[in-house]
Write a protein that holds these residues in place. Structure first.
Motif, PDB file in Angstrom:
ATOM      1  N   ILE A  97      26.286  32.932 102.076  1.00 25.89           N
ATOM      2  CA  ILE A  97      26.213  30.997 101.992  1.00 25.89           C
ATOM      3  C   ILE A  97      24.641  30.635 100.606  1.00 25.89           C
ATOM      4  CG2 ILE A  97      25.319  28.814 102.060  1.00 25.89           C
ATOM      5  CD1 ILE A  97      28.182  29.943 104.001  1.00 25.89           C
ATOM      6  N   GLU A  98      25.891  30.304  99.723  1.00 28.98           N
ATOM      7  CA  GLU A  98      24.753  30.150  98.597  1.00 28.98           C
ATOM      8  C   GLU A  98      24.563  28.743  98.378  1.00 28.98           C
ATOM      9  OE1 GLU A  98      27.374  29.710  95.113  1.00 28.98           O
ATOM     10  OE2 GLU A  98      28.038  31.708  95.233  1.00 28.98           O
ATOM     11  N   MET A  99      22.764  28.733  98.844  1.00 26.56           N
ATOM     12  CA  MET A  99      22.370  27.825  99.328  1.00 26.56           C
ATOM     13  C   MET A  99      20.571  27.584  97.763  1.00 26.56           C
ATOM     14  SD  MET A  99      20.929  29.118 103.178  1.00 26.56           S
ATOM     15  CE  MET A  99      20.214  30.597 101.874  1.00 26.56           C
ATOM     16  N   TYR A 100      20.473  25.597  97.693  1.00 25.36           N
ATOM     17  CA  TYR A 100      19.518  25.627  97.120  1.00 25.36           C
ATOM     18  C   TYR A 100      18.799  24.081  97.974  1.00 25.36           C
ATOM     19  CZ  TYR A 100      23.443  21.047  96.290  1.00 25.36           C
ATOM     20  OH  TYR A 100      23.811  20.275  96.146  1.00 25.36           O
ATOM     21  N   VAL A 101      18.137  23.610  97.392  1.00 25.95           N
ATOM     22  CA  VAL A 101      17.217  22.414  97.549  1.00 25.95           C
ATOM     23  C   VAL A 101      17.475  21.609  96.637  1.00 25.95           C
ATOM     24  CG1 VAL A 101      14.841  21.410  97.972  1.00 25.95           C
ATOM     25  CG2 VAL A 101      14.694  24.274  98.654  1.00 25.95           C
ATOM     26  N   ASP A 102      17.729  20.528  97.633  1.00 26.70           N
ATOM     27  CA  ASP A 102      18.098  19.196  96.940  1.00 26.70           C
ATOM     28  C   ASP A 102      16.895  17.599  97.769  1.00 26.70           C
ATOM     29  OD1 ASP A 102      18.991  16.452  96.201  1.00 26.70           O
ATOM     30  OD2 ASP A 102      20.886  16.956  97.218  1.00 26.70           O
ATOM     31  N   GLY A 103      16.034  17.306  97.251  1.00 26.37           N
ATOM     32  CA  GLY A 103      14.528  16.706  98.161  1.00 26.37           C
ATOM     33  C   GLY A 103      14.356  17.366  99.278  1.00 26.37           C
ATOM     34  N   ASP A 104      14.626  16.303 100.033  1.00 27.08           N
ATOM     35  CA  ASP A 104      14.709  16.198 101.384  1.00 27.08           C
ATOM     36  C   ASP A 104      15.259  17.656 102.330  1.00 27.08           C
ATOM     37  OD1 ASP A 104      12.489  16.832 103.293  1.00 27.08           O
ATOM     38  OD2 ASP A 104      13.579  14.949 104.717  1.00 27.08           O
ATOM     39  N   TRP A 105      16.210  17.753 101.064  1.00 26.72           N
ATOM     40  CA  TRP A 105      17.380  18.507 102.126  1.00 26.72           C
ATOM     41  C   TRP A 105      17.393  19.674 101.879  1.00 26.72           C
ATOM     42  CZ3 TRP A 105      19.334  15.899 106.277  1.00 26.72           C
ATOM     43  CH2 TRP A 105      19.157  15.102 106.511  1.00 26.72           C
ATOM     44  N   VAL A 106      18.549  21.109 102.611  1.00 29.90           N
ATOM     45  CA  VAL A 106      19.315  22.026 102.499  1.00 29.90           C
ATOM     46  C   VAL A 106      20.182  22.467 101.880  1.00 29.90           C
ATOM     47  CG1 VAL A 106      18.970  24.546 102.531  1.00 29.90           C
ATOM     48  CG2 VAL A 106      16.533  23.324 102.707  1.00 29.90           C
ATOM     49  N   ARG A 107      21.168  22.329 100.854  1.00 31.28           N
ATOM     50  CA  ARG A 107      22.639  22.566 101.025  1.00 31.28           C
ATOM     51  C   ARG A 107      23.245  23.692 100.618  1.00 31.28           C
ATOM     52  NH1 ARG A 107      24.276  16.702 100.291  1.00 31.28           N
ATOM     53  NH2 ARG A 107      23.301  14.831 100.486  1.00 31.28           N
ATOM     54  N   ALA A 108      25.007  23.814 100.585  1.00 27.69           N
ATOM     55  CA  ALA A 108      25.314  24.982 100.009  1.00 27.69           C
ATOM     56  C   ALA A 108      26.201  24.689  98.845  1.00 27.69           C
ATOM     57  CB  ALA A 108      25.909  25.059 100.881  1.00 27.69           C
ATOM     58  N   ASN A 109      26.041  25.761  98.294  1.00 26.51           N
ATOM     59  CA  ASN A 109      27.151  25.267  96.528  1.00 26.51           C
ATOM     60  C   ASN A 109      28.817  24.811  96.859  1.00 26.51           C
ATOM     61  OD1 ASN A 109      27.610  24.447  94.330  1.00 26.51           O
ATOM     62  ND2 ASN A 109      27.648  26.917  93.215  1.00 26.51           N
ATOM     63  N   GLY A 110      29.177  23.831  97.282  1.00 23.32           N
ATOM     64  CA  GLY A 110      30.151  23.778  98.115  1.00 23.32           C
ATOM     65  C   GLY A 110      30.842  23.643  99.030  1.00 23.32           C
TER      66      GLY A 110
END
Length: 488
Positions: A97-110
């Protein structure tokens, strides 16, 4: 991207999550993650067991001074839901899984993030690896195939575990302590049909429904989210009477436990109705988008000309199919009369496939009351059987009945209040299918509880885990481990 995740606090948790998310782990294809977990336990020098269905159990003795406490089981599932956006190029079978930080959240790329239930797995791994975290005798239970059949929980034999308290780490609200959950059953309708050659006077169209949020078919079934299969059926329902519409193919939804986000249909209409059909589809699309604009602001309904398909489905079967899907309940069937705001019984029309002379409709019916679950399942069965389908009811699993006298609950509530400025936790049953009810069939005396960090959008590419909540949850875990009651 994982390097950014590894710097988050608590590092012990996020580093284990990054390690786990590098391993492909689709439901029913858990061989790699099973090996990963076994290697992890053996590398720590801990007793590591793989049972006959693929669950992994790792046992760690109590830390110094905790030997007189009750032994505990910490439990999470290894598999994750695989969903991606239509335009995302990603292979869940081979890629991490390709993850990234978005403010106070961790998300995945699509794609889905795998925080459900990867953050629980990572928590247990961090405790197993630590030489500073105080805890009683610990059995880590990593189950398989929770998302598509509860296979691991169903296959776990009695006698493998000796823990008296089970901490299930699969709840998705950090202010909630789970004490019960819904059971479920798969409802699958199938039938064959005759295909016909498409007449020359027909013209082809592709109808697309996309841009819906999707989400967890239990926890979010009451939120008024759009269901792509129901929307598609609404668009096609009166098509024959008005435009001579005939269906060639439908492909809608994906997994039973995910509210369907997309549906595609290939249809033909009488050429003389081209202008009226396009106008009607535009008007209907706008009506539906207006209805759903609050919950589904990104809904897209597209109708585009294509080359006519070679074959279409039998008209009588088509009419029966569209009527059955219209009649079949999707959403909340009954709210609990005993627990405020709890959905008791619901259904998700998760998958609709029409292709090559075969129809398959897949639903997931959930309920915290067994009789209500079977009532709705039989209602759906009757609906689909009336249109000539064969209906199979399978994958039945029980709910988890709340225990208001739970000893671990009485420990956790005051601990939560102490850590959170006196705020009370929300003690509740949920409308998801946790494994506790199934595990309780072979371990009926085990005291069970469920909790976890904030995870939003589970089972959809919008899945995200809150960083600040993970810290709050981690502190709660550490406090609970130190306050497990002593053995009687």
């Amino acid at each position: 991207m994982s390097s950014e995740i590894r710097q988050l606090e608590p590092k012990a948790l996020w580093n284990k999550f990054a390690d786990l998310n590098a391993v492909p782990r689709p439901s029913k294809k858990e061989e790699r993650v099973i090996k990963f977990m076994k290697d992890f336990g053996e590398r720590l020098g801990l007793e590591t067991i793989e049972d006959e269905v693929g669950n992994v159990i790792i046992k760690k003795p109590a830390t110094s001074g905790m030997e007189e406490r009750k032994a505990i089981v910490m439990q999470s599932h290894l598999d994750m839901v695989h969903q991606k956006n239509n335009d995302t190029v990603f292979d869940f079978d081979t890629q991490g899984i390709e993850m990234y930080v978005d403010g106070d959240w961790v998300r995945a790329n699509g794609t889905t993030l795998g925080a459900d239930n990867g953050l629980g797995v990572a928590t247990i791994m961090a405790v197993l690896e630590s030489d500073t975290i105080a805890h009683p005798a610990l059995e880590a239970l990593f189950t398989i195939d929770e998302e598509t059949g509860m296979t691991g929980a169903k296959g776990l034999q009695g006698g493998l575990l000796s823990g008296e308290i089970l901490l299930n780490l699969d709840t998705e609200e950090d202010d909630e302590i789970g004490v019960g959950c819904a059971g479920g059953i798969d409802v699958t309708a199938t039938r064959s049909y005759e295909q016909e050659e498409t007449p020359e006077f027909k013209i082809g169209y592709k109808v697309t429904v996309k841009g819906l949020q999707g989400g967890h078919s239990g926890m979010q079934i009451h939120e008024g989210l759009g269901n792509a299969n129901k929307i598609m059926n609404r668009l096609l329902f009166d098509g024959f009477e008005n435009f001579g519409l005939r269906i060639s193919e439908i492909d809608g939804g994906s997994l039973r436990n995910a509210i369907p986000r997309e549906s595609n249909a290939t249809v033909v209409i009488d050429a003389i109705h081209e202008e009226a059909f396009e106008s009607e589809m535009k008007d209907m699309g706008n009506e539906i988008k207006t209805e759903l604009k609050t919950m589904e602001p990104d809904l897209i309904i597209e109708v585009s000309r294509i080359e006519s398909p070679a074959q279409i489905m039998d008209l009588g079967v088509q009419e029966g199919l569209t009527r059955a899907i219209y009649a079949a309940l999707n959403g909340v069937y009954r709210m609990s009369a005993d627990i405020p705001d709890l959905v008791e019984t619901s259904n998700n029309i998760a998958r609709v496939i029409v292709k090559d002379g075969k129809i398959k409709i897949g639903c997931l019916t959930r309920s915290s009351v067994e009789s209500s679950k079977w009532d709705l399942a039989n209602s759906l069965r009757a609906t689909f059987e009336l249109t000539g389908c064969e209906v199979e009811l399978s994958g039945d699993y029980p709910g988890w009945k709340p225990n208001v006298n739970s000893e671990i609950l009485k420990v956790m509530v005051p601990l939560y209040k102490k850590l959170n400025d006196g705020n009370e936790p929300h003690v509740a049953a949920c409308h998801a299918g946790l494994e506790c009810g199934i595990l309780g069939t072979n371990y009926p005396d085990m005291d069970m509880i469920s909790f976890g960090p904030n995870i939003k959008g589970a089972h959809s590419p919008d899945e995200r885990a809150q960083i600040s909540s993970a810290q709050k949850y981690w502190n709660f875990v550490l406090e609970i481990l130190q306050h497990i009651p002593k053995r009687s």
